[in-house]
Design a protein around this motif. Structure first.
Motif, PDB file in Angstrom:
ATOM      1  N   MET A 195       0.824  -1.204   0.000  1.00 55.80           N
ATOM      2  CA  MET A 195       0.000   0.000   0.000  1.00 55.80           C
ATOM      3  C   MET A 195       0.859   1.255   0.000  1.00 55.80           C
ATOM      4  O   MET A 195       2.014   1.249   0.445  1.00 55.80           O
ATOM      5  N   ALA A 196       0.246   2.343  -0.473  1.00 57.75           N
ATOM      6  CA  ALA A 196       0.950   3.620  -0.560  1.00 57.75           C
ATOM      7  C   ALA A 196       1.334   4.159   0.806  1.00 57.75           C
ATOM      8  O   ALA A 196       2.339   4.871   0.938  1.00 57.75           O
ATOM      9  N   ASP A 197       0.561   3.841   1.837  1.00 59.57           N
ATOM     10  CA  ASP A 197       0.801   4.435   3.153  1.00 59.57           C
ATOM     11  C   ASP A 197       1.654   3.565   4.062  1.00 59.57           C
ATOM     12  O   ASP A 197       1.731   3.820   5.265  1.00 59.57           O
ATOM     13  N   TRP A 198       2.329   2.558   3.510  1.00 59.08           N
ATOM     14  CA  TRP A 198       3.229   1.762   4.339  1.00 59.08           C
ATOM     15  C   TRP A 198       4.390   2.627   4.817  1.00 59.08           C
ATOM     16  O   TRP A 198       4.958   3.417   4.052  1.00 59.08           O
ATOM     17  N   SER A 199       4.771   2.443   6.072  1.00 61.03           N
ATOM     18  CA  SER A 199       5.903   3.175   6.627  1.00 61.03           C
ATOM     19  C   SER A 199       7.211   2.644   6.045  1.00 61.03           C
ATOM     20  O   SER A 199       7.261   1.525   5.510  1.00 61.03           O
ATOM     21  N   PRO A 200       8.295   3.428   6.158  1.00 64.96           N
ATOM     22  CA  PRO A 200       9.596   2.914   5.704  1.00 64.96           C
ATOM     23  C   PRO A 200       9.980   1.605   6.377  1.00 64.96           C
ATOM     24  O   PRO A 200      10.595   0.738   5.761  1.00 64.96           O
ATOM     25  N   GLN A 201       9.614   1.453   7.657  1.00 63.82           N
ATOM     26  CA  GLN A 201       9.918   0.214   8.364  1.00 63.82           C
ATOM     27  C   GLN A 201       9.190  -0.971   7.743  1.00 63.82           C
ATOM     28  O   GLN A 201       9.767  -2.046   7.545  1.00 63.82           O
ATOM     29  N   LYS A 202       7.913  -0.773   7.429  1.00 58.78           N
ATOM     30  CA  LYS A 202       7.132  -1.855   6.841  1.00 58.78           C
ATOM     31  C   LYS A 202       7.601  -2.147   5.419  1.00 58.78           C
ATOM     32  O   LYS A 202       7.641  -3.297   4.982  1.00 58.78           O
ATOM     33  N   GLN A 203       7.956  -1.102   4.690  1.00 59.84           N
ATOM     34  CA  GLN A 203       8.511  -1.298   3.348  1.00 59.84           C
ATOM     35  C   GLN A 203       9.758  -2.191   3.399  1.00 59.84           C
ATOM     36  O   GLN A 203       9.906  -3.120   2.611  1.00 59.84           O
ATOM     37  N   ALA A 204      10.640  -1.870   4.342  1.00 59.74           N
ATOM     38  CA  ALA A 204      11.915  -2.590   4.424  1.00 59.74           C
ATOM     39  C   ALA A 204      11.704  -4.058   4.748  1.00 59.74           C
ATOM     40  O   ALA A 204      12.515  -4.905   4.363  1.00 59.74           O
TER      41      ALA A 204
END
Length: 477
Positions: free
Chosen positions: A369-378
Motif C-alpha cells: 500500500m501507498a501508506d506503508w511506513s519505511p519500516q514496513k517497506q523494508a
C-alpha cells in the motif's frame, strides 16, 4: 467533488507525514554507497550472483542419499539489456531538459551539461555483454550443481531449449546453450556442439508470453487505470516532493521543478550506469539510499499489482508453465518419455514474477500500500530487485528417491520451501495436491471471453495417467 478532492489531499499529506516521521529510521539503516544501489533498482537490478553482495542465504538441504535428480526445469529471465524504446524516448526528453536548464546546475553537477543519451533506438532492448555473461555463468553453475544429469552428451530430445521470439531472450538462451555445449563438438577452437532452440509466435506464445495473450488480463489489469492507483498515491505523496528536493540539490530549482517522470528517468539512468557500464560515480551520485529505496518501492507497488499478487489473474495465467512441468514429470515417471532430462526456457520479468507468485513465494500478509511506513517497506517480501533482477531464474528439480519422487524449487539459485511442503524436498504427491488448481490450468476460460477459442492454443486435456497396472501409477497419486 470538492470533499473528495480534500479527502484525497488529506490522504496524500498523511502519507507524506508518515514518511517524514520514518526518515530518521530510514537514513540510519541504509547503505549510502552507490555500489549497493545495483541491487535496489527493481527489475533493472544486477543479478544476485555473489553472496558477498547480499544474496539472500538459505540452508542447503542435501537430498537424501537415495534421491537422484532426474529432471531439471528452468525458467530464466534474459540478462542485462539496453533500454527499450520507451525508456530511450524518456532519456531523450531528460537530455533536452538537462540542456534547457544547464546554466543553473551547481558546480559539482556541471558534468551533466555535457551528458547526452548514449542509447540508440536501433539497439533498443538488445542483450549487452554483461547479459551474455550472466547466462553463460548461470549455465556453468547449474551444470556443476546438477552433474552428471546436465553433463551428458547433447541430444535435442535430451535437453530442450525454448525462448520467446524477442531477441534478448533468444540471445540469452544462446549464451546459456553455448556455455553447456562448448568442448563437446567439433566446431572451431571451442569445439562447439550446435544445439536446437524453438520459439512460439509472439501472438501464440501461451507458455512464456501468456501476459500478452490473455485478453482478460490486458483489459482488467494491464490497460486498467485502477491498477496503478496505489503507485499513483505513493508517487504523489513521496516521489513528487522528492523531485523538488532533488532539483534543489542540483541547483536548478525553481527554474526546473523536477517531476516524478523526470526523477524516474534520472533513476533509470543510474540503473543503466550500474548494470551496463558498471559506473558508480555518475548518475547514482545524485541519489542517497533513502531516495533509491523509495523509488524501488514505487516500482514494486507497480509490479505487485501488474505482475504479482495484486490481481489473481496476473499469476493464475502463468499456469501453462506449471502444467507443462507436471505433464513432463508424469510422462517421465510413467515411462512414456524418459529421454528429456532438462527443459530450459528464456523469457522476461513478466514471465518470472507471475510464476513466483503462482508458487506462493514471497507473499506479504497484506497487499502493498501507498501508506506503508519505511519500516514496513523494508520488511516486505515482494521485492522485484531480488525476485526478478536481470537473469533471474526459477528451477524445479525432480528427484527419484527409489519408492517415491520429490520436487525441489530454487529461486535465483537459492533453495526455497514451497508452501504446504515439509521442507525443500517436497514429496511430488504433496506438490500436486498443493498446486492442484493451478495444474488444472483453465487458461482458455480464464483469459478469453465466453465462447472464444484462442488460435494456436493446445487443446486442454487430462494429464498423463499411468495404467493401473503400472507401479508408477502409485507414485503419481
Amino acid at each position: 467533488m470538492k470533499w473528495m478532492s480534500l479527502g484525497l489531499m488529506g490522504m496524500i499529506l498523511a502519507i507524506g507525514m508518515l514518511f517524514l516521521v520514518g526518515e530518521c529510521f530510514a537514513k540510519s539503516n541504509l547503505d549510502n554507497t552507490t555500489e549497493s544501489f545495483r541491487h535496489h533498482m527493481a527489475t533493472k537490478s544486477s543479478y544476485w550472483s555473489d553472496p558477498a553482495l547480499g544474496l539472500p542465504t538459505s540452508s542447503v538441504d542435501s537430498p537424501p542419499a537415495q534421491c537422484k535428480a532426474v529432471f531439471v526445469n528452468l525458467l530464466a529471465r534474459h540478462g542485462t539489456r539496453y533500454p527499450t524504446s520507451s525508456d530511450i524516448t524518456k532519456l531523450n526528453s531528460l537530455q533536452t531538459k538537462i540542456q534547457q536548464f544547464s546554466a543553473f546546475f551547481a558546480p559539482q553537477y556541471s558534468w551533466l551539461k555535457d551528458w547526452t543519451n548514449p542509447f540508440l533506438p536501433v539497439d533498443q532492448g538488445l542483450l549487452v555483454a554483461a547479459g551474455e555473461e550472466e547466462l553463460y555463468d548461470l549455465a556453468q553453475r547449474l551444470q556443476t550443481r546438477f552433474s552428471p544429469l546436465l553433463s551428458q552428451e547433447y541430444k535435442p530430445y535430451r535437453y530442450v531449449y525454448q525462448t520467446t521470439q524477442i531477441p534478448r531472450a533468444a540471445m540469452s538462451g544462446q549464451s546459456f546453450g553455448y556455455s553447456l555445449n562448448q568442448n563437446s563438438g567439433i566446431l572451431g577452437s571451442a569445439r562447439f556442439n550446435p544445439f536446437f532452440s524453438y520459439s512460439d509466435s509472439v501472438d501464440q506464445d501461451f507458455d512464456l508470453r501468456f501476459f500478452d495473450n490473455c485478453p482478460n488480463y490486458l483489459t482488467s489489469v494491464k490497460n486498467n487505470d485502477t491498477t496503478s492507483e496505489q503507485q499513483d498515491k505513493f508517487d504523489d505523496a513521496v516521489i513528487k516532493p522528492m523531485g523538488i528536493q532533488f532539483a534543489k540539490n542540483l541547483g536548478v530549482f525553481p527554474q526546473w521543478q523536477v517531476s516524478v517522470a523526470d526523477l524516474k528517468s534520472f533513476w533509470r539512468m543510474c540503473a543503466y550506469d550500474l548494470s551496463i557500464y558498471n559506473i558508480t560515480d555518475r548518475f547514482c551520485t545524485l541519489f542517497n539510499a533513502s531516495q533509491v529505496y523509495e523509488l524501488e518501492y514505487s516500482s514494486d507497488i507497480s509490479s505487485y499489482y501488474e505482475n504479482g499478487y495484486g490481481n489473481a489473474i496476473n499469476y493464475q495465467s502463468a499456469c501453462p508453465l506449471l502444467k507443462d512441468f507436471v505433464n513432463r514429470t508424469d510422462a517421465l515417471i510413467c515411462g512414456n518419455d524418459v529421454n528429456m532430462v532438462a527443459k530450459y526456457r528464456f523469457a522476461h520479468a513478466e514471465t518470472v514474477m507471475p510464476l513466483v507468485a503462482l508458487l506462493g513465494l514471497y507473499k506479504d500478509s497484506s497487499p502493498l500500500m501507498a501508506d506503508w511506513s519505511p519500516q514496513k517497506q523494508a520488511a516486505r517480501l515482494w521485492k522485484s530487485s531480488s525476485i526478478s533482477p536481470y537473469a533471474a531464474n526459477v528451477v524445479l528439480v525432480l528427484y527419484n528417491c527409489g519408492d517415491s519422487y520429490s520436487v525441489k524449487a530454487l529461486v535465483n539459485e537459492i533453495e526455497v520451501v514451497l508452501p504446504g511442503c515439509p521442507n525443500v524436498m517436497c514429496p511430488y504427491s504433496t506438490f500436486k495436491t498443493v498446486y492442484g488448481s493451478s495444474i488444472s490450468c483453465p487458461f482458455v476460460s480464464m483469459c478469453f471471453p465466453s465462447g472464444e477459442t484462442p488460435c494456436g492454443y493446445p487443446p486442454e486435456s487430462d494429464f498423463v495417467v499411468c495404467p493401473a497396472s503400472s507401479p508408477a501409477s502409485v507414485r503419481l497419486s
